[in-house]
Design a protein around this motif. Structure first.
Motif, PDB file in Angstrom:
ATOM      1  N   THR A   1       0.794  -1.204  -0.050  1.00 34.07           N
ATOM      2  CA  THR A   1      -0.076   0.062  -0.114  1.00 34.07           C
ATOM      3  C   THR A   1       1.015   1.332  -0.020  1.00 34.07           C
ATOM      4  O   THR A   1       1.657   1.376   0.977  1.00 34.07           O
ATOM      5  CB  THR A   1      -1.007   0.049   1.185  1.00 34.07           C
ATOM      6  N   LEU A   2       0.769   1.926  -1.121  1.00 32.86           N
ATOM      7  CA  LEU A   2       1.619   3.316  -1.066  1.00 32.86           C
ATOM      8  C   LEU A   2       0.711   4.352  -0.617  1.00 32.86           C
ATOM      9  O   LEU A   2      -0.374   4.577  -1.379  1.00 32.86           O
ATOM     10  CB  LEU A   2       2.022   3.459  -2.501  1.00 32.86           C
ATOM     11  N   ARG A   3       1.157   5.499  -0.168  1.00 29.31           N
ATOM     12  CA  ARG A   3       0.517   6.391   0.055  1.00 29.31           C
ATOM     13  C   ARG A   3       1.173   7.744  -0.321  1.00 29.31           C
ATOM     14  O   ARG A   3       2.204   7.866   0.229  1.00 29.31           O
ATOM     15  CB  ARG A   3       0.015   6.645   1.588  1.00 29.31           C
ATOM     16  N   ARG A   4       0.775   8.694  -1.121  1.00 29.22           N
ATOM     17  CA  ARG A   4       1.270   9.716  -1.290  1.00 29.22           C
ATOM     18  C   ARG A   4       1.316  10.949  -0.260  1.00 29.22           C
ATOM     19  O   ARG A   4       0.382  11.034   0.432  1.00 29.22           O
ATOM     20  CB  ARG A   4       0.660  10.302  -2.789  1.00 29.22           C
ATOM     21  N   ARG A   5       2.465  11.354  -0.143  1.00 23.68           N
ATOM     22  CA  ARG A   5       2.698  12.518   0.984  1.00 23.68           C
ATOM     23  C   ARG A   5       3.300  13.697   0.429  1.00 23.68           C
ATOM     24  O   ARG A   5       4.216  13.624  -0.264  1.00 23.68           O
ATOM     25  CB  ARG A   5       3.635  11.827   2.052  1.00 23.68           C
ATOM     26  N   TRP A   6       2.880  14.710   0.835  1.00 19.53           N
ATOM     27  CA  TRP A   6       3.334  16.007   0.184  1.00 19.53           C
ATOM     28  C   TRP A   6       4.218  16.457   1.330  1.00 19.53           C
ATOM     29  O   TRP A   6       3.673  16.694   2.520  1.00 19.53           O
ATOM     30  CB  TRP A   6       2.293  16.940  -0.203  1.00 19.53           C
ATOM     31  N   ASP A   7       5.520  16.841   1.450  1.00 15.70           N
ATOM     32  CA  ASP A   7       6.273  17.406   2.184  1.00 15.70           C
ATOM     33  C   ASP A   7       7.118  18.452   1.897  1.00 15.70           C
ATOM     34  O   ASP A   7       8.204  17.999   1.123  1.00 15.70           O
ATOM     35  CB  ASP A   7       7.131  16.392   3.044  1.00 15.70           C
ATOM     36  N   PHE A   8       7.108  19.530   2.144  1.00 13.47           N
ATOM     37  CA  PHE A   8       7.771  20.543   1.639  1.00 13.47           C
ATOM     38  C   PHE A   8       8.807  21.260   2.678  1.00 13.47           C
ATOM     39  O   PHE A   8       9.398  22.543   2.359  1.00 13.47           O
ATOM     40  CB  PHE A   8       7.128  21.793   1.050  1.00 13.47           C
ATOM     41  N   ARG A   9       9.202  20.594   3.450  1.00 14.31           N
ATOM     42  CA  ARG A   9      10.146  20.838   4.333  1.00 14.31           C
ATOM     43  C   ARG A   9      11.748  20.991   3.699  1.00 14.31           C
ATOM     44  O   ARG A   9      11.790  20.112   2.914  1.00 14.31           O
ATOM     45  CB  ARG A   9      10.411  19.947   5.524  1.00 14.31           C
ATOM     46  N   ARG A  10      12.524  21.949   4.283  1.00 11.08           N
ATOM     47  CA  ARG A  10      13.914  22.156   3.503  1.00 11.08           C
ATOM     48  C   ARG A  10      14.533  20.721   3.296  1.00 11.08           C
ATOM     49  O   ARG A  10      15.084  20.543   2.271  1.00 11.08           O
ATOM     50  CB  ARG A  10      14.615  23.132   4.541  1.00 11.08           C
ATOM     51  N   ASP A  11      14.786  20.047   4.572  1.00 10.63           N
ATOM     52  CA  ASP A  11      15.635  18.940   4.667  1.00 10.63           C
ATOM     53  C   ASP A  11      14.992  17.761   3.660  1.00 10.63           C
ATOM     54  O   ASP A  11      15.796  17.136   2.896  1.00 10.63           O
ATOM     55  CB  ASP A  11      15.842  18.326   5.861  1.00 10.63           C
ATOM     56  N   VAL A  12      13.917  17.625   3.536  1.00 13.72           N
ATOM     57  CA  VAL A  12      13.155  16.846   2.741  1.00 13.72           C
ATOM     58  C   VAL A  12      13.369  17.145   1.144  1.00 13.72           C
ATOM     59  O   VAL A  12      13.765  16.187   0.470  1.00 13.72           O
ATOM     60  CB  VAL A  12      11.542  16.719   2.969  1.00 13.72           C
ATOM     61  N   ILE A  13      13.307  18.125   0.945  1.00 12.87           N
ATOM     62  CA  ILE A  13      13.612  18.657  -0.464  1.00 12.87           C
ATOM     63  C   ILE A  13      14.737  18.570  -0.881  1.00 12.87           C
ATOM     64  O   ILE A  13      15.238  17.882  -1.832  1.00 12.87           O
ATOM     65  CB  ILE A  13      13.275  20.235  -0.678  1.00 12.87           C
ATOM     66  N   LEU A  14      15.770  18.887  -0.048  1.00 10.19           N
ATOM     67  CA  LEU A  14      17.359  18.721  -0.228  1.00 10.19           C
ATOM     68  C   LEU A  14      17.598  17.400  -0.485  1.00 10.19           C
ATOM     69  O   LEU A  14      18.364  16.904  -1.470  1.00 10.19           O
ATOM     70  CB  LEU A  14      18.077  19.339   0.627  1.00 10.19           C
ATOM     71  N   ARG A  15      17.079  16.434   0.558  1.00 12.20           N
ATOM     72  CA  ARG A  15      17.431  15.017   0.207  1.00 12.20           C
ATOM     73  C   ARG A  15      16.869  14.466  -1.181  1.00 12.20           C
ATOM     74  O   ARG A  15      17.499  13.510  -1.738  1.00 12.20           O
ATOM     75  CB  ARG A  15      16.821  14.115   1.518  1.00 12.20           C
TER      76      ARG A  15
ATOM     77  N   ASP B   1      -0.682  22.919  -4.710  1.00 14.64           N
ATOM     78  CA  ASP B   1      -1.831  23.626  -4.502  1.00 14.64           C
ATOM     79  C   ASP B   1      -2.563  23.459  -3.207  1.00 14.64           C
ATOM     80  O   ASP B   1      -2.930  24.498  -2.496  1.00 14.64           O
ATOM     81  CB  ASP B   1      -2.860  23.160  -5.701  1.00 14.64           C
ATOM     82  N   GLU B   2      -2.720  22.209  -2.915  1.00 14.81           N
ATOM     83  CA  GLU B   2      -3.250  21.877  -1.689  1.00 14.81           C
ATOM     84  C   GLU B   2      -2.558  22.153  -0.365  1.00 14.81           C
ATOM     85  O   GLU B   2      -2.980  22.122   0.972  1.00 14.81           O
ATOM     86  CB  GLU B   2      -3.678  20.343  -1.375  1.00 14.81           C
ATOM     87  N   HIS B   3      -1.118  22.617  -0.451  1.00 17.41           N
ATOM     88  CA  HIS B   3      -0.291  22.696   0.455  1.00 17.41           C
ATOM     89  C   HIS B   3       0.503  24.087   0.297  1.00 17.41           C
ATOM     90  O   HIS B   3       1.827  24.255   0.198  1.00 17.41           O
ATOM     91  CB  HIS B   3       0.721  21.660   0.596  1.00 17.41           C
ATOM     92  N   TRP B   4      -0.144  25.214  -0.150  1.00 18.37           N
ATOM     93  CA  TRP B   4       0.524  26.332  -0.698  1.00 18.37           C
ATOM     94  C   TRP B   4       1.418  26.937  -0.002  1.00 18.37           C
ATOM     95  O   TRP B   4       2.394  27.385  -0.199  1.00 18.37           O
ATOM     96  CB  TRP B   4      -0.538  27.238  -1.393  1.00 18.37           C
ATOM     97  N   HIS B   5       1.022  27.118   1.393  1.00 12.98           N
ATOM     98  CA  HIS B   5       1.618  27.806   2.386  1.00 12.98           C
ATOM     99  C   HIS B   5       3.167  27.255   2.493  1.00 12.98           C
ATOM    100  O   HIS B   5       4.336  27.801   2.501  1.00 12.98           O
ATOM    101  CB  HIS B   5       0.720  28.049   3.613  1.00 12.98           C
TER     102      HIS B   5
ATOM    103  N   SER C   1       5.220  27.540  -0.874  1.00 13.97           N
ATOM    104  CA  SER C   1       5.577  29.100  -0.976  1.00 13.97           C
ATOM    105  C   SER C   1       6.671  29.622  -0.240  1.00 13.97           C
ATOM    106  O   SER C   1       7.016  30.691  -0.666  1.00 13.97           O
ATOM    107  CB  SER C   1       4.143  29.684  -1.384  1.00 13.97           C
ATOM    108  N   THR C   2       6.744  28.712   1.028  1.00 11.86           N
ATOM    109  CA  THR C   2       7.615  29.193   1.819  1.00 11.86           C
ATOM    110  C   THR C   2       8.845  28.503   1.944  1.00 11.86           C
ATOM    111  O   THR C   2       9.944  28.877   1.570  1.00 11.86           O
ATOM    112  CB  THR C   2       7.159  29.561   3.415  1.00 11.86           C
ATOM    113  N   THR C   3       8.786  27.329   2.762  1.00 11.32           N
ATOM    114  CA  THR C   3      10.108  26.255   3.126  1.00 11.32           C
ATOM    115  C   THR C   3      10.384  25.969   1.703  1.00 11.32           C
ATOM    116  O   THR C   3      11.600  25.546   1.518  1.00 11.32           O
ATOM    117  CB  THR C   3       9.734  25.454   3.904  1.00 11.32           C
ATOM    118  N   GLY C   4       9.104  25.261   0.648  1.00 14.94           N
ATOM    119  CA  GLY C   4       9.778  24.548  -0.378  1.00 14.94           C
ATOM    120  C   GLY C   4      10.558  25.706  -1.494  1.00 14.94           C
ATOM    121  O   GLY C   4      11.600  25.052  -1.882  1.00 14.94           O
TER     122      GLY C   4
END
Length: 83
Positions: free
Chosen positions: A4-18, A41-45, A48-51
């Motif tokens: 079971t795969l579940r999509r997760r949106w994570d725009f934290r700095r360390d996650v994007i860098l990795r 879109d669903e996680h705009w704040h 548009s900031t940490t991402g």
């Protein structure tokens, strides 16, 4: 075997860098021209900031190297950037 795969949106700095570093290893390169923050879109704040902040950091490190393409408009003497 069922997974079971579940999509997760994570725009934290360390996650994007990795994520970018992982992509660079798979692509066997040290930089990309254009990175994307997928489906913000669903996680705009957060996107548009940490991402965006993480992408700016990668640009400043030379890991993201978008090159602007110039094309002549009219005659070659009056070349302007393509939009």
């Amino acid at each position: 075997m069922t997974t079971t795969l579940r999509r997760r949106w994570d725009f934290r700095r360390d996650v994007i860098l990795r994520s970018v570093e992982s992509s660079l290893r798979r692509l066997r390169t040290d930089r990309v021209d254009i990175p994307y923050l997928h489906d913000p879109d669903e996680h705009w704040h957060a996107a548009s900031t940490t991402g965006i902040g993480a992408l700016i950091e990668l640009r400043d490190q030379g890991r993201v190297c978008h090159r602007r393409r110039y094309e002549p408009v009219g005659d070659a003497r009056g070349a302007r950037p393509a939009l």
